[in-house]
Design an enzyme around this catalytic site. Structure first.
Site: not given
Ligand code: GLN
Length: 190
Positions: A47-49, A79, A106, A134-135, A170, A172
């Protein structure tokens, strides 16, 4: 049956619950501090840390999570979850659970490579693991107690330190439960 929590503050919670259930675990969403005492292991999802960290502070979850991880509860971060488990990030200041002796960068793979898939050679698995990034972060420095289980272009993307497993990808999102099974094996003491 192991009861495995998925930290459900933000991110891809449902996919983890589904894959844990398919492996025969009792999978539960974790949103409240007292729930941390009722689980045998935990997944911190992607997600977004920064968002997950701030919400963990707001919900009073950061300290209970820290002491559970320090106390040896098996935990797996994917992630953003890997970032949260790290002791440090290369840039900025954000709330972290910590305990994993690594420094994480990150969004490390850059803009052209915001998301990609790769067949990873993972230590402990007989066949390649199709990994979705993903990112994604990578690990820039590892401490002496940390085992590197997979790399992409020499950057560690999967590590384990005692009760802590972390991947920058990921699992999952594929139907391959082998890495989730590693967490279940850690819980079972195998
Ligand atoms: N870019 C996100 C972060 O820095 C992590 C991306 C992800 O969990 N898919 O939190």
């Amino acid at each position: 049956m192991s009861r495995v929590g998925v930290l459900a503050l933000q991110g891809d919670v449902r996919e983890h619950l589904r894959i844990l259930e398919s492996l025969g675990a009792d999978a539960v969403e974790v949103k409240h501090p007292e729930q941390v005492e009722d689980i045998d292991g935990l997944i911190i999802p992607g997600g977004e840390s920064t968002t997950i960290g701030k919400m963990a502070v707001r919900f009073g979850l950061l300290e209970p999570l820290r002491s559970a991880v320090r106390g040896g509860m098996p935990v797996y971060g994917t992630c953003a979850g890997m970032i949260l488990l790290a002791d440090a990030v290369t840039e900025g200041d954000q709330p972290l659970v910590g305990s994993l002796d690594v420094v994480v960068r990150r969004n490390a793979f850059g803009r052209q490579n915001e998301s990609f898939e790769a067949d990873l050679d993972v230590e402990g698995l007989d066949e390649f693991f199709r990994a979705v990034f993903i990112r994604a972060p990578w690990i820039e420095k590892v401490g002496s107690e940390v085992d590197v289980l997979a790399t992409v272009e020499d950057h560690p993307v999967m590590v384990r330190q005692r009760n802590i497993l972390a991947t920058s990808f990921h699992p999952e999102l594929t139907r391959d439960g082998r890495i989730h099974q590693m967490l279940l094996d850690m819980i079972g003491g195998k």
